[in-house]
Design a protein around this motif. Sequence first.
Motif, mmCIF file in Angstrom:
data_model
loop_
_atom_site.group_PDB
_atom_site.id
_atom_site.type_symbol
_atom_site.label_atom_id
_atom_site.label_comp_id
_atom_site.label_asym_id
_atom_site.label_seq_id
_atom_site.Cartn_x
_atom_site.Cartn_y
_atom_site.Cartn_z
ATOM 1 N N GLY A 252 -11.005 -21.836 26.197
ATOM 2 C CA GLY A 252 -12.068 -22.645 25.612
ATOM 3 C C GLY A 252 -13.224 -22.961 26.534
ATOM 4 N N GLU A 253 -13.131 -22.554 27.815
ATOM 5 C CA GLU A 253 -14.145 -22.945 28.785
ATOM 6 C C GLU A 253 -15.460 -22.217 28.550
ATOM 7 N N MET A 254 -15.417 -20.934 28.215
ATOM 8 C CA MET A 254 -16.664 -20.193 28.008
ATOM 9 C C MET A 254 -17.459 -20.760 26.835
ATOM 10 N N ARG A 255 -16.779 -21.073 25.745
ATOM 11 C CA ARG A 255 -17.499 -21.635 24.599
ATOM 12 C C ARG A 255 -18.052 -23.009 24.938
ATOM 13 N N ARG A 256 -17.303 -23.789 25.698
ATOM 14 C CA ARG A 256 -17.823 -25.106 26.089
ATOM 15 C C ARG A 256 -19.080 -24.966 26.946
ATOM 16 N N LEU A 257 -19.043 -24.021 27.897
ATOM 17 C CA LEU A 257 -20.214 -23.804 28.735
ATOM 18 C C LEU A 257 -21.379 -23.261 27.915
ATOM 19 N N ALA A 258 -21.084 -22.414 26.909
ATOM 20 C CA ALA A 258 -22.157 -21.899 26.056
ATOM 21 C C ALA A 258 -22.830 -23.034 25.296
ATOM 22 N N ASP A 259 -22.042 -23.980 24.791
ATOM 23 C CA ASP A 259 -22.634 -25.129 24.108
ATOM 24 C C ASP A 259 -23.487 -25.951 25.068
ATOM 25 N N THR A 260 -23.033 -26.047 26.321
ATOM 26 C CA THR A 260 -23.811 -26.773 27.320
ATOM 27 C C THR A 260 -25.141 -26.073 27.590
ATOM 28 N N LEU A 261 -25.105 -24.749 27.670
ATOM 29 C CA LEU A 261 -26.337 -23.992 27.891
ATOM 30 C C LEU A 261 -27.293 -24.135 26.719
ATOM 31 N N VAL A 262 -26.759 -24.070 25.519
ATOM 32 C CA VAL A 262 -27.604 -24.218 24.327
ATOM 33 C C VAL A 262 -28.280 -25.585 24.324
ATOM 34 N N THR A 263 -27.526 -26.619 24.681
ATOM 35 C CA THR A 263 -28.104 -27.965 24.740
ATOM 36 C C THR A 263 -29.188 -28.044 25.798
ATOM 37 N N GLY A 264 -28.926 -27.448 26.965
ATOM 38 C CA GLY A 264 -29.912 -27.513 28.045
ATOM 39 C C GLY A 264 -31.166 -26.712 27.756
ATOM 40 N N MET A 265 -31.015 -25.542 27.104
ATOM 41 C CA MET A 265 -32.173 -24.697 26.827
ATOM 42 C C MET A 265 -32.891 -25.091 25.544
ATOM 43 N N ARG A 266 -32.212 -25.926 24.731
ATOM 44 C CA ARG A 266 -32.769 -26.366 23.452
ATOM 45 C C ARG A 266 -32.983 -25.198 22.494
ATOM 46 N N THR A 267 -32.179 -24.190 22.639
ATOM 47 C CA THR A 267 -32.188 -23.048 21.726
ATOM 48 C C THR A 267 -30.862 -22.333 21.848
ATOM 49 N N GLU A 268 -30.392 -21.748 20.732
ATOM 50 C CA GLU A 268 -29.149 -20.991 20.773
ATOM 51 C C GLU A 268 -29.402 -19.492 20.887
ATOM 52 N N PHE A 269 -30.653 -19.083 20.982
ATOM 53 C CA PHE A 269 -30.980 -17.662 21.049
ATOM 54 C C PHE A 269 -31.271 -17.257 22.487
ATOM 55 N N GLY A 270 -30.762 -16.092 22.867
ATOM 56 C CA GLY A 270 -30.976 -15.607 24.219
ATOM 57 C C GLY A 270 -30.975 -14.100 24.278
ATOM 58 N N THR A 271 -31.495 -13.570 25.379
ATOM 59 C CA THR A 271 -31.570 -12.121 25.562
ATOM 60 C C THR A 271 -30.576 -11.611 26.590
#
Length: 370
Positions: A252-271
């Motif tokens: 579950g750690e990768m998904r938790r970190l992904a949610d953290t990144l989405v919150t920090g970047m203020r977007t769920e889209f990335g390249t």
Amino acid sequence: MTIVGDARGTSAGRNWWVAVRGFLTSVLVGGALACGVVAVILESVPLFCVALGTLAVIVAVVAVVASLQRGVAPATTARTVLARIESRRATDGEFADVPVEFDLTVAPDDARAYRVKATARINLVDLPAYPEGRIVVARYRPEEPWDVEIDLRPSEEWAAKAATARIDPALVHTLVRNPESNAQWCLLVVLGLLAGAAAVVLYFWGELTEDDTVHGSPAATGAAVPGSSSTTTTTTSSVTASASSASTLRTGEMRRLADTLVTGMRTEFGTRITIEERVMSAVGQPTGTASEPGDPFPMSLRALPYELLPGLVDEARHGLGIDAPDSWRIDITPTDDGPAPVIRVTVSEGDRSAYLLADAVGRITSRHPR
């Protein structure tokens, strides 16, 4: 004549049992409370359930032990004993009967004499009848030698014994107190609470001190936040953010970190998403569309199969011809013709490396062994 000696041994075993029991119970309570706090900080539901379960078990055990003690207590009968008044002190009272604190030397027939504090309500008129050195009749329980009660109306037989008995004063250091009411036991309980809490905090220290806070800012601001691991690129209107972890392979750690990144970047889209043993980073696209014609279309960070990635890492470690890889890396990028991700898992040992490719559902599409 009564032999005088150290009588503290009559309750030493119970005193130590009370101390050990209280300390261990307080350690468990402190650990359970700390688990609850850590669970809230780490957002761990299983750990929070463990904390609640531990507290429930402690409460149940304490209740059962207290019930058993109450059930056994009535079977213990008080014994009559002679005691010598060493000193007395009347406390404040508003009525004729005032509480008087006596310092007694208690002389059981089958044990050594010891000192104890006892309180009795004496009428002021009768107070001179209890001078220092007088032998009085008292009642006590051998299991609780500190609980002594002066018998103000003894039987004729015991009154006669008291009139002719001689008791030597017991040494001051034989004074027996209730172990459950002493201040040192309160201190012991506090130390136990702190010890239990400290043990839990130290155990989870690595996770509690992880820098999981991600700061992301739109390119328009172009400003960096002090202490942040994020950067911005104004030419592409993208934002890069990273978050650290004790192990990204933990369930579950990768998904938790992904949610953290989405919150920090203020977007769920990335390249691009890059995952290593302790770090996960992403290049976000705030607009959700390609910046320039020909640029890759951003993929959704929330839609990636993070639960399958640890299995791909394990497959790369053991199935690409590198016996003992010392590092691994996951690179996730969209395909050239859409947002469907391409997952590349690379393992390395020194200057040797190998990799495999997988699709959006974690199915391996090709292997490139060493």
